[in-house]
Each structure stands twice: as C-alpha cells, then as structure tokens.
Write a protein that holds these residues in place. Structure first.
Motif, PDB file in Angstrom:
ATOM      1  N   LYS A  25     -46.982  45.893 -35.123  1.00 22.62           N
ATOM      2  CA  LYS A  25     -47.075  46.994 -36.075  1.00 22.62           C
ATOM      3  C   LYS A  25     -48.427  47.072 -36.671  1.00 22.62           C
ATOM      4  N   SER A  26     -49.125  48.264 -36.899  1.00 24.42           N
ATOM      5  CA  SER A  26     -50.358  48.302 -37.711  1.00 24.42           C
ATOM      6  C   SER A  26     -49.888  48.512 -39.086  1.00 24.42           C
ATOM      7  N   LYS A  27     -50.814  47.983 -40.132  1.00 21.73           N
ATOM      8  CA  LYS A  27     -50.603  48.525 -41.512  1.00 21.73           C
ATOM      9  C   LYS A  27     -50.957  50.172 -41.500  1.00 21.73           C
ATOM     10  N   VAL A  28     -50.105  50.875 -41.840  1.00 21.34           N
ATOM     11  CA  VAL A  28     -50.158  52.469 -41.499  1.00 21.34           C
ATOM     12  C   VAL A  28     -50.399  52.874 -43.029  1.00 21.34           C
ATOM     13  N   GLY A  29     -50.048  52.289 -44.009  1.00 21.69           N
ATOM     14  CA  GLY A  29     -50.323  52.787 -45.432  1.00 21.69           C
ATOM     15  C   GLY A  29     -49.257  53.928 -45.532  1.00 21.69           C
ATOM     16  N   MET A  30     -49.558  54.773 -46.393  1.00 20.62           N
ATOM     17  CA  MET A  30     -48.639  55.574 -47.073  1.00 20.62           C
ATOM     18  C   MET A  30     -49.365  57.216 -46.636  1.00 20.62           C
ATOM     19  N   PRO A  31     -48.723  58.403 -46.560  1.00 21.08           N
ATOM     20  CA  PRO A  31     -49.436  59.469 -46.471  1.00 21.08           C
ATOM     21  C   PRO A  31     -50.159  59.829 -47.503  1.00 21.08           C
ATOM     22  N   GLY A  32     -51.470  60.279 -47.356  1.00 21.24           N
ATOM     23  CA  GLY A  32     -52.557  60.647 -48.239  1.00 21.24           C
ATOM     24  C   GLY A  32     -53.609  59.269 -48.786  1.00 21.24           C
ATOM     25  N   GLU A  33     -53.044  58.169 -48.048  1.00 26.23           N
ATOM     26  CA  GLU A  33     -53.918  56.883 -48.350  1.00 26.23           C
ATOM     27  C   GLU A  33     -54.612  56.392 -47.134  1.00 26.23           C
ATOM     28  N   PHE A  34     -55.619  55.770 -47.397  1.00 25.80           N
ATOM     29  CA  PHE A  34     -56.439  55.227 -46.297  1.00 25.80           C
ATOM     30  C   PHE A  34     -55.579  54.214 -45.620  1.00 25.80           C
ATOM     31  N   PRO A  35     -55.761  54.386 -44.525  1.00 24.32           N
ATOM     32  CA  PRO A  35     -56.511  54.999 -43.158  1.00 24.32           C
ATOM     33  C   PRO A  35     -56.115  56.357 -43.002  1.00 24.32           C
ATOM     34  N   PHE A  36     -55.155  56.824 -43.572  1.00 21.10           N
ATOM     35  CA  PHE A  36     -54.670  58.279 -43.352  1.00 21.10           C
ATOM     36  C   PHE A  36     -53.686  58.319 -42.039  1.00 21.10           C
TER      37      PHE A  36
END
Length: 525
Positions: A25-36
């Motif tokens: 899994k990648s560190k996808v973050g949250m919508p609206g947050e880097f790396p988008f």
C-alpha cells in the motif's frame, strides 16, 4: 488450491484474480492533502460537481453560436470550442490547402470578426471558455482577446482554458507548424502573458487525449503528456517566470475508456506524480501549484462505428471512471462521433449522461469512493511506477524535444497502436458488436449532422471584404513588428494582439512567423 486462468483487462494488463491486504500500500493521504492521490479538494463532489461541457463547434461563427446557446440552455457549464483543421494548421479559409476542410470538424476562424459573431450574446464574464486551438493557440488567443476588447471585456475578466500544448502535435496529431523549440517558445510566451494579464485563465492544458487517440496506452498517455509538461516548465523557469505565477492554473486532460477502474487509478497516480514534481523538482511554494486539476475526455477511439447507440453505454462507463477518479471537468462525445460532429439530439444525450451520473448516482456522495480498495490502490502504485519509468527513459534522451525529434515517442505509440489492433482483430480485446456478438442488433439509419456546404464560400467572401476594407499600411506595420519581435527574445503575444487589432488574419500571422522560424520535418520512423 483452486487455480484460475489469466484474464487481461481491456488495456491488455494482466490482472490478478484477487487483491487483498497482502498487496503493498502507498501512503495516499486524505482528499485535499498532499500528494492529492485521493482528490484535490477535501469535499470533492459533495461541495461541487465537475464542470460539464461538450466539445463543440462547426461551420461558421453563427452556427457555433447557435449550438452553444442550445447547450448552455440545457445545463452546459461553459463552452469548449472546436476549430476546423485549417484553423488548427494555420491556414485561412481561402487558402488552397483549406478548400475541402473549411468548417468541417470544427468552426472556421480567420479573423477577429469571427470571434465577435461566435460569442455574440453569450455571458463571457460568467462562463468558462475553452479554446482548443493547439499549434495556433497564440494566434487564436490574440484574435479572441481583441474580439472581447472590442466588446469592452478585458483579459483579466475572462475565465477558461487554452490547449496550448504544442508538443503533443508532433507526437500524435500531425498539426505542427514550426520546429519544436519555437513551439515551446510560443507556449512560454502564452504562459508569461497570462500570468500577468489573465489571473482567472488556465493558459496551458496538458493534452493526453490526442496521444491516446493515436494508439498510446494509458501509461504512455500520462507519461508523454508529463514529459512535455516538464519541457514547458523548465523553459518558462529558465526565462525567469516564477513557477508559482502560473502553475496553479495548469491543468491536464486525459481520456477515459471502458476499463473505468484503471482510468480512475490512472488519475490518482497522475495527481501524485504531479504533486511530487511540483514540490521536489520545481520547488513550488504555493499549495495550489501542486494540485493537478483534470478534465476528462470520453469518446474518441473508444467509440465504435458499428451499432453506434452502444456508444452511449461506453460513454457512461468512461464518465463513471472519470468521476471515480475525481476529475474537475468533463467533455463527453455524442454517440455518433465516429461519423460526424454531434447533432443536437446526440449532444443532449451526452450532457444528460453526465448529469445522471452526477445527480442520480452515489458515485458523487463521498470523496474518493474507491480509496482503500486493494485492487485500486495496487493498480495506482503500479501505474505510477510505470509512468515514472517511461518519463525517466525520455529524460535520459535529453527530454521531450529530443525524444520527439528522434521519433522515440512516435515509435512507441505506433507500436502500441499496432498491438491494440492485433488484439482487436484476434478478439483478445472484446468489443461488442465489432468482434463479439455480431449481428444481434437491428440495423437502422443513423441521422448525422448535415454540414453547411456554403460555409467555405461565406468565409472566403468575408476575407475578400476584410482585405479590401482594412488599412494596408497598418497591416504591413503590424506584421513587420511581429517579424521583428520573432527575431528577438520578446514575448510575441503583444505583437500578435496588435496584428489582430489591425485585422491581420490568423493565416497571415502564421506565415509571418514561418518566415523566421521555418517549418518542422518529421523524422523517418
């Protein structure tokens, strides 16, 4: 243990039967947050749906104006102008080379008066205007801005976008005019001009659809578009243009086919790559510089001539993939695109498709509804790695211009197009009504757009009258000034606008620049 046969997706990519927690899994973050990865805005469609537009334009200015008013009345959020081939290639309508194509696949534009009639009665200050001019984008922009100037509308009041991405013309469209280094110069001029004069306007749309239509894979589509983008960005920065002055108003356009989960993952991967490029390579300081806003194109080679009504379903799948990927705008073609430009009936159906997905499905209910899917996350990572690998191959050759001049990009696309054709001919890639379930549908006559045979004559008469009425001395002076600017390092947009004010035609501007820049000869592949 049960075994399963391999089953490639429509793109030819071999897919596992099951994706589980064992997948990286990648560190996808949250919508609206880097790396988008999950979207450029936190609320996505809960806050606002994408811009719904249809790519349209045909015949002359009056015909296109009438169609745009029809589309706006049925819910279109703006207009996306399609220009005919002579306009895209830099020919006036009375040029011998233009005779068979005037007004055929888009609207004919020769001078400022065409734009004045095309936008008559339209609320240009309140709507988005997309100008799809390609190699002649600077000339088209100059003519458009002078037409608006005569109407009392200043450049800073206008919102919209411009397909200034000229490098993809050498790669996929064949509508180039000047050698690539001069094409990049003109893109840089537009970026610098719009950064100073048009804060609401997107001066560069990175074009993947033309690359995909030529036969590229989804990976090649993004990789080649981004390699071209890197060339523009590096050129602009080298000229002293602050990347944060224009990067927040760059956008991309990609195609969306029936394998909609791949297309959604492609969009997520592209956003992530772009965010890292802007932060790590160009050291952009503004958060908005790293947001890749994407416009989806649905149609093109994905639509078939056989049983054309089936393209409505194909378009719906492409639309769904774009929405699940989180795009900010969409152009969905009429189901009759394989034959001609859409009729009012097919254009309305294309718009209704977007509206039904937007308002009558739950695909828009949450941000990134596919986020966390084992399959989609693994596919996003896989596509990202393949895109970056191909970009690295191009950079090892010296960048996009060198890869174009050597024919590398063109050969790669030609190879992919051939393999796709082989898969379609063999039936490995199933296409219903083409190589699968043939003859099941009742054939009936398709009503297509009826082109106006008099468009070319009207455009030629207009040009004759224009050349007789304008001030010849002013024309010659403005053209001489354009040539002088081209021989210097000056930004060409002011000189092009002065030409437009003197009623110099698009073809005359192109010819003047050709006298300095020359033309491009495609390498033997």
């Amino acid at each position: 243990m049960e075994t399963f046969s391999e089953r490639p997706g429509l793109s030819g990519r071999n897919l596992d039967v099951l994706y589980s927690d064992d997948e990286p899994k990648s560190k996808v973050g949250m919508p609206g947050e880097f790396p988008f990865t999950r979207g450029v805005y936190p609320g996505m469609y809960r806050d606002r749906l994408w811009q719904m537009r249809l790519y349209s334009g045909f015949g002359d200015a009056e015909s296109t104006n009438e169609r745009w008013k029809f589309l706006l009345a049925h819910g279109n959020n703006g207009v996306s102008a399609a220009f005919d081939l002579p306009t895209q290639c830099g020919f006036d309508s009375d040029a011998p080379e233009a005779a068979a194509e005037v007004g055929r696949v888009g609207v004919a534009v020769d001078c400022v008066a065409d734009f004045e009639r095309m936008f008559a009665g339209l609320p240009v200050r309140e709507m988005g205007v997309s100008l799809n001019a390609h190699s002649t984008a600077p000339m088209v922009l100059a003519l458009f801005l002078v037409a608006m100037e005569r109407r009392g509308v200043q450049p800073g009041e206008l919102g919209g976008s411009m397909t200034t991405d000229v490098l993809k013309d050498y790669v996929a469209r064949g509508t180039w005019i000047y050698p690539p280094e001069h094409g990049i110069r003109l893109v840089g001029d537009v970026l610098a001009f719009c950064s100073e004069q048009m804060p609401k306007f997107y001066p560069l749309v990175l074009r993947g659809p033309d690359i995909r239509d030529a036969g590229a894979t989804a990976v090649q589509e993004v990789a080649f578009a981004f390699a071209n983008a890197l060339a523009y960005l590096e050129y602009a920065v080298a000229r002293g243009v602050d990347v944060d002055s224009f990067a927040p108003r760059l956008s991309a356009q990609f195609y969306y086919y029936g394998d909609f989960l791949q297309e959604a993952a492609k969009t997520r991967a592209a956003r992530r790559i772009w965010a890292h490029f802007m932060r790590d390579r160009f050291h952009a300081k503004k958060r908005s510089s790293g947001l890749l806003r994407v416009t989806a194109s649905v149609g093109g080679t994905h639509f078939q001539a056989a049983e054309p009504e089936a393209n409505i379903i194909r378009g719906t799948l492409g639309c769904l993939g774009a929405v699940l990927g989180g795009v900010q705008g969409m152009l969905l073609a009429g189901y009759d695109e394989a034959f001609d430009i859409p009729t009012e009936h097919t254009a309305r159906l294309a718009l209704r498709t977007q509206q039904i997905v937007g308002y009558e499905s739950d695909a828009t209910a949450v941000s990134d509804p596919l986020g966390g899917s084992h399959f989609v996350e693994a596919l996003t990572d896989e596509l990202e790695a393949e895109i970056l690998h191909l970009i690295d191959q191009i950079e090892q050759q010296g960048g996009a211009v060198q890869a174009i001049e050597s024919g590398f990009m063109q050969r790669e696309i030609a190879s992919s197009a051939y393999l796709t054709e082989v898969r379609e001919q063999s039936g490995e890639k199933p296409i219903v009504g083409v190589n699968l379930h043939l003859g099941d549908a009742d054939e009936h006559e398709l009503v297509v757009h009826d082109p106006d045979a008099e468009v070319a004559n009207r455009q030629r008469e207009q040009l004759k009258n224009l050349r007789e009425a304008r001030d010849a001395a002013q024309v010659n002076a403005s053209v001489d000034a354009l040539v002088a600017a081209a021989r210097s390092d000056a930004n060409l947009m002011p000189a092009l606008m002065d030409c437009a004010r003197a009623d110099v035609t698009l073809g005359e501007m192109v010819t003047a620049l050709q006298s300095v820049f020359g033309t491009f000869v495609e390498p033997a592949l």
